[in-house]
Design a protein around this motif. Structure first.
Motif, PDB file in Angstrom:
ATOM      1  N   ILE A   7       0.833  -1.229  -0.016  1.00 29.10           N
ATOM      2  CA  ILE A   7      -0.091   0.084  -0.067  1.00 29.10           C
ATOM      3  C   ILE A   7       0.896   1.043   0.043  1.00 29.10           C
ATOM      4  CG2 ILE A   7      -1.473   1.338   1.538  1.00 29.10           C
ATOM      5  CD1 ILE A   7      -2.953  -1.307   2.196  1.00 29.10           C
ATOM      6  N   ARG A   8       0.590   2.371  -0.953  1.00 26.16           N
ATOM      7  CA  ARG A   8       1.214   3.548  -0.839  1.00 26.16           C
ATOM      8  C   ARG A   8       0.338   4.547  -0.139  1.00 26.16           C
ATOM      9  NH1 ARG A   8       5.901   1.375  -2.602  1.00 26.16           N
ATOM     10  NH2 ARG A   8       5.578   0.122  -4.351  1.00 26.16           N
ATOM     11  N   LEU A   9       0.988   5.368   0.844  1.00 28.00           N
ATOM     12  CA  LEU A   9       0.016   6.298   1.533  1.00 28.00           C
ATOM     13  C   LEU A   9       0.431   7.831   1.259  1.00 28.00           C
ATOM     14  CD1 LEU A   9      -0.326   4.429   4.988  1.00 28.00           C
ATOM     15  CD2 LEU A   9      -2.104   4.743   3.253  1.00 28.00           C
ATOM     16  N   GLY A  10      -0.347   8.558   1.144  1.00 22.77           N
ATOM     17  CA  GLY A  10      -0.297  10.083   1.069  1.00 22.77           C
ATOM     18  C   GLY A  10      -0.795  10.953   2.300  1.00 22.77           C
ATOM     19  N   ALA A  11      -0.232  11.713   3.064  1.00 21.75           N
ATOM     20  CA  ALA A  11      -0.641  12.271   4.041  1.00 21.75           C
ATOM     21  C   ALA A  11      -1.208  13.821   3.630  1.00 21.75           C
ATOM     22  CB  ALA A  11       0.436  12.485   5.032  1.00 21.75           C
ATOM     23  N   PHE A  12      -2.467  13.978   3.374  1.00 18.89           N
ATOM     24  CA  PHE A  12      -3.073  15.059   2.748  1.00 18.89           C
ATOM     25  C   PHE A  12      -3.106  16.127   3.876  1.00 18.89           C
ATOM     26  CE2 PHE A  12      -6.486  17.965   1.650  1.00 18.89           C
ATOM     27  CZ  PHE A  12      -6.607  17.996   0.442  1.00 18.89           C
ATOM     28  N   PHE A  13      -2.691  17.276   3.476  1.00 24.51           N
ATOM     29  CA  PHE A  13      -2.611  18.591   4.270  1.00 24.51           C
ATOM     30  C   PHE A  13      -3.356  19.813   3.658  1.00 24.51           C
ATOM     31  CE2 PHE A  13      -1.028  22.457   6.030  1.00 24.51           C
ATOM     32  CZ  PHE A  13      -1.376  22.046   7.574  1.00 24.51           C
ATOM     33  N   GLN A  14      -4.239  20.352   4.354  1.00 30.28           N
ATOM     34  CA  GLN A  14      -4.837  21.552   3.763  1.00 30.28           C
ATOM     35  C   GLN A  14      -5.009  22.521   5.003  1.00 30.28           C
ATOM     36  OE1 GLN A  14      -8.422  20.881   2.011  1.00 30.28           O
ATOM     37  NE2 GLN A  14      -9.472  20.120   3.466  1.00 30.28           N
ATOM     38  N   THR A  15      -4.952  23.885   4.811  1.00 34.90           N
ATOM     39  CA  THR A  15      -5.071  24.705   6.140  1.00 34.90           C
ATOM     40  C   THR A  15      -6.407  24.987   6.480  1.00 34.90           C
ATOM     41  OG1 THR A  15      -4.501  26.648   4.667  1.00 34.90           O
ATOM     42  CG2 THR A  15      -2.703  25.636   6.166  1.00 34.90           C
ATOM     43  N   PHE A  16      -7.449  23.864   6.553  1.00 31.97           N
ATOM     44  CA  PHE A  16      -8.693  24.160   7.066  1.00 31.97           C
ATOM     45  C   PHE A  16      -8.280  23.476   8.425  1.00 31.97           C
ATOM     46  CE2 PHE A  16     -11.234  23.304   3.183  1.00 31.97           C
ATOM     47  CZ  PHE A  16     -11.150  24.612   2.738  1.00 31.97           C
ATOM     48  N   LEU A  17      -7.077  23.258   8.887  1.00 33.76           N
ATOM     49  CA  LEU A  17      -6.705  22.587  10.182  1.00 33.76           C
ATOM     50  C   LEU A  17      -7.242  21.115  10.430  1.00 33.76           C
ATOM     51  CD1 LEU A  17      -7.104  25.702  12.318  1.00 33.76           C
ATOM     52  CD2 LEU A  17      -4.963  24.342  12.000  1.00 33.76           C
ATOM     53  N   GLY A  18      -7.640  20.460   9.074  1.00 37.74           N
ATOM     54  CA  GLY A  18      -8.010  19.301   9.222  1.00 37.74           C
ATOM     55  C   GLY A  18      -8.888  18.795   8.047  1.00 37.74           C
TER      56      GLY A  18
END
Length: 445
Positions: A7-18
């Protein structure tokens, strides 16, 4: 990388703070650090500790026109954040969103080549076309460029960018102090590109990136976007289908499109989004999710739903069903999310209020509430049944959502032999199992 499929995993970040739109109100969210390096660094370090392939930095070019006072729509420029995090991480890939609609290929080629060098080969570019009118207004347009024209421009843009990365051959630098020869000038080539949208002489003034090309990522659910991904992308982030069977159908379709473009299907990693509310026990996870749901302002969910459905829903009772909407072919914004919401409302017979609560929680992605083994079961089911190569994990809140996943889900996946315990290589391309691109012979004149 040759070996067992993992499995490949990406950690998604956006500044809605979640990913949950009410995340900033949750007590454990570090809301006060929304513009601070400390928060970004903590998230990146947690994800790297959890052996994630990459940190995905989302970006848009404007405030949403809906409920601006109630959501933290702060958007730090993604490539600047990416460059900053390259200095405080060692292994995790760094992917930044940057639009082709309001940039130029020469500048973008230099930007990503620079970051790929500075990070030791860990850069990726999430290629997008800007979808919304309120973003276009910041660049002097009354409305957004038509959907098909945005993609025609985008394809030309990416072709030029790749050609610029290839304008230096891999062994151009000589660095011979004794003879004084710094480089082999015969291995640097202008590209002399002249197309419908751009005219670029080249070459770039930076050596070829360590990865040859920074990893090309696409995030699209429209049919046109999928064609683009099949031709150019190496990772596809997409809205997940409602069932494993539907997910597999999309997966198989994309792999066939890739093959039809003369590429090996393994060279496109398909990673649908998933929103996990995870805790040590099922009860704790459910209680956490309910706490988040209690923080939703009713107006907020309906406002965001209105934006993506291109229809003002505030004029209706929340207990009504969706009114007649325009056809997806008339939509000039995000067609995939529009179609998913419209179909879900009809299929599940959801009222406006019910659909809004769903959208605030998931924004159209896979959704699971549970302990580590429950979340791992969901990921494993999709992966083993050929519906995904991995997942773009959209954490409900920061930084605790990342820590919860790393503490409870990652060990479960590792115990099942489905996820790495150590990084396989030094570059993002190596860790994803992607080929190193050779210099295009068409670039060499």
């Amino acid at each position: 990388m040759v070996g067992k499929r993992q499995i490949r995993l990406g950690a998604f970040f956006q500044t809605f703070l979640g990913h949950h739109l009410a995340a900033w109100r949750y007590p454990a969210t570090k809301t006060e650090e929304v513009t601070s390096l400390s928060l970004y660094r903590e998230i990146a370090e947690m994800a790297e500790k959890g052996k994630f392939d990459l940190l995905f930095l989302a970006d848009v070019l404007a405030h949403s026109e809906e409920d601006i006072a109630y959501t933290p729509q702060i958007r730090l420029e993604a490539t600047a954040v990416m460059a900053t995090l390259a200095a405080v991480t060692k292994n995790i890939g760094l992917v930044a969103t940057l639009t082709t609609t309001f940039n130029h290929p020469f500048n973008v080629a230099r930007k990503f080549a620079t970051i790929d060098h500075m990070s030791g080969g860990r850069a990726g570019w999430n290629v997008v076309t800007t979808a919304h009118d309120h973003e276009a207004a910041n660049f002097g347009l009354a409305q957004q460029i038509e959907h098909h024209l945005r993609y025609e421009q985008c394809e030309e843009f990416v072709e030029i960018t790749k050609a610029l990365w290839d304008s230096w051959e891999d062994d151009t630098l000589v660095l011979n102090r004794e003879t004084g020869l710094f480089l082999n000038a015969n291995k640097i080539h202008p590209i002399h590109y002249e197309g419908r949208f751009y005219k670029v002489r080249g070459p770039i003034n930076i050596p070829r990136p360590p990865q040859g090309h920074p990893v090309i990522v696409a995030a699209s659910a429209s049919d046109r976007g999928r064609d683009f991904a099949a031709q150019h992308a190496e990772v596809l982030f997409t809205i997940a289908s409602s069932t494993v069977q539907a997910g597999k159908a999309l997966y198989d379709d994309m792999k066939q499109r890739v093959a039809s473009n003369g590429r090996h299907p393994d060279q496109l990693k398909i990673m649908p989004g998933i929103v996990p509310f995870v805790a040590q026990t099922q009860k704790e996870a459910e209680e956490k999710f309910e706490h988040f749901q209690e923080l939703i302002l009713p107006e907020l969910g309906i406002g965001w739903l209105s934006q993506y459905l291109h229809h003002d829903l505030s004029q209706y009772s929340p207990d009504e069903y969706l009114p007649q909407l325009q056809h997806v072919e008339q939509v000039n914004g995000e067609k995939g999310r529009f179609q998913l919401l419209a179909e879900l409302s009809h299929k599940e017979n959801l009222t406006i209020k019910q659909l809004a609560r769903y959208f605030v929680s998931t924004q159209g992605h896979l959704f699971v509430v549970g302990s580590g083994d429950v979340v791992a079961d969901k990921l494993s089911e999709w992966f083993i049944n050929g519906a995904a190569d991995g997942f773009n994990v959209k954490f409900p809140y920061f930084p605790g959502g990342v820590q919860d996943f790393v503490d409870y889900v990652t060990p479960e996946l590792q115990n099942r032999g489905l996820f790495r315990t150590e990084y396989e290589g030094k570059t993002l391309r190596e860790n994803l199992g992607l080929h190193f691109p050779k210099v295009s012979q068409s670039t060499i004149i």
